[in-house]
Design a protein around this motif. Structure first.
Motif, PDB file in Angstrom:
ATOM      1  N   SER A  23      55.645  -1.312  16.679  1.00 52.13           N
ATOM      2  CA  SER A  23      55.182  -0.733  15.383  1.00 52.13           C
ATOM      3  C   SER A  23      53.655  -0.722  15.573  1.00 52.13           C
ATOM      4  O   SER A  23      53.297  -1.210  16.187  1.00 52.13           O
ATOM      5  N   MET A  24      53.062   0.193  14.782  1.00 53.87           N
ATOM      6  CA  MET A  24      51.657   0.299  14.451  1.00 53.87           C
ATOM      7  C   MET A  24      51.047  -0.416  13.481  1.00 53.87           C
ATOM      8  O   MET A  24      50.145  -0.117  12.658  1.00 53.87           O
ATOM      9  N   GLY A  25      51.521  -1.722  13.116  1.00 53.55           N
ATOM     10  CA  GLY A  25      51.098  -2.647  12.193  1.00 53.55           C
ATOM     11  C   GLY A  25      51.654  -2.526  10.906  1.00 53.55           C
ATOM     12  O   GLY A  25      52.598  -1.712  10.737  1.00 53.55           O
ATOM     13  N   ASP A  73      53.075   8.258  25.439  1.00 53.15           N
ATOM     14  CA  ASP A  73      51.834   7.302  25.026  1.00 53.15           C
ATOM     15  C   ASP A  73      52.179   6.229  23.939  1.00 53.15           C
ATOM     16  O   ASP A  73      53.201   6.360  23.686  1.00 53.15           O
ATOM     17  N   THR A  74      51.525   5.249  23.742  1.00 55.23           N
ATOM     18  CA  THR A  74      51.618   4.284  22.906  1.00 55.23           C
ATOM     19  C   THR A  74      50.767   4.299  21.667  1.00 55.23           C
ATOM     20  O   THR A  74      50.849   3.350  20.821  1.00 55.23           O
ATOM     21  N   CYS A  75      50.493   5.528  21.437  1.00 55.09           N
ATOM     22  CA  CYS A  75      49.703   5.877  19.848  1.00 55.09           C
ATOM     23  C   CYS A  75      50.201   6.828  19.175  1.00 55.09           C
ATOM     24  O   CYS A  75      49.816   7.081  17.994  1.00 55.09           O
ATOM     25  N   THR A  76      51.099   7.675  19.723  1.00 48.97           N
ATOM     26  CA  THR A  76      51.592   8.829  19.030  1.00 48.97           C
ATOM     27  C   THR A  76      52.708   8.207  17.969  1.00 48.97           C
ATOM     28  O   THR A  76      54.042   7.937  18.494  1.00 48.97           O
ATOM     29  N   PRO A  99      56.022  -0.065   8.653  1.00 55.76           N
ATOM     30  CA  PRO A  99      55.158   0.708   9.629  1.00 55.76           C
ATOM     31  C   PRO A  99      55.621   1.770  10.724  1.00 55.76           C
ATOM     32  O   PRO A  99      56.702   1.886  10.911  1.00 55.76           O
ATOM     33  N   PRO A 100      54.763   2.476  11.039  1.00 53.90           N
ATOM     34  CA  PRO A 100      54.821   3.807  11.938  1.00 53.90           C
ATOM     35  C   PRO A 100      55.706   3.271  13.231  1.00 53.90           C
ATOM     36  O   PRO A 100      55.156   2.060  13.646  1.00 53.90           O
ATOM     37  N   LEU A 101      56.358   3.694  13.882  1.00 53.22           N
ATOM     38  CA  LEU A 101      57.037   3.444  14.986  1.00 53.22           C
ATOM     39  C   LEU A 101      56.301   3.965  16.283  1.00 53.22           C
ATOM     40  O   LEU A 101      56.033   5.294  16.289  1.00 53.22           O
TER      41      LEU A 101
END
Length: 194
Positions: free
Chosen positions: A87-89, A127-130, A96-98
């Protein structure tokens, strides 16, 4: 201002802000030369043309299924089922966003997507941020509607600029990344050729 607030999933990518800045500049140029720029906005993202399945001539059906269902699967897991690593926090909306915890690219021919959404995001995302987030499907439907509107008007105007929320240059046939979920440019070319 609300778009800026909603665009803060990470500190690097701000697609809604980018779109807003481009629109602001185009509107300023339109004031200087009213005949030079005409704005055309789709009236709805729910028409038959605003369907992610219309991208299946360029994107894989598996990727499109993932984009259509991932948020609901992730949200349904609830906090007890969601791995914090994927998750993105935290967000004000609750879920949270996945994002993927790992990215197995390049993929081997024998690899298949997981049945679990946390594995699927690692399979389809590069990637690990989209993020996969609550409004993603709606935003992608609007992007599809914008592209269809541009394709429909390409014969009527000398230049057509389609301003989608999410760019497309990191979206190959079977994956997404860099905040690019669908390859609008490739779809536009295919539709224009047909």
């Amino acid at each position: 201002e609300s778009e800026v607030k909603d665009d803060s999933m990470d500190k690097f990518n701000h697609p809604r802000v980018r779109r807003g800045l481009i629109l602001h500049e185009l509107k300023a140029r339109q004031v200087a030369n009213p005949d030079a720029i005409q704005f055309v906005k789709p009236t709805s993202a729910s028409s038959k043309d605003a369907d992610l399945r219309s991208y299946e001539n360029v994107q894989s059906p598996g990727l499109i299924d993932f984009l259509l269902t991932a948020w609901d699967q992730w949200d349904a897991m609830g906090p007890e089922g969601q791995d914090p690593f994927a998750s993105m926090g935290t967000t004000s909306s609750g879920t949270p966003p996945l994002v993927p915890g790992n990215v197995p690219l390049p993929r081997e021919p024998y690899q298949r997507p997981s049945k679990n959404v946390m594995g699927k995001v690692g399979y389809y995302c590069t990637d690990t941020c989209t993020p996969i987030f609550a409004n993603l499907k709606e935003e992608l439907l609007w992007d599809v509607a914008v592209m269809q509107q541009a394709i429909d008007h390409v014969r009527d105007y000398k230049t057509v600029y389609a301003l989608a929320t999410h760019p497309c240059h990191h979206a190959p046939q079977d994956s997404c990344g860099g905040y690019c979920y669908l390859n609008h440019a490739a779809v536009a070319v295919c539709k224009r050729q047909s």
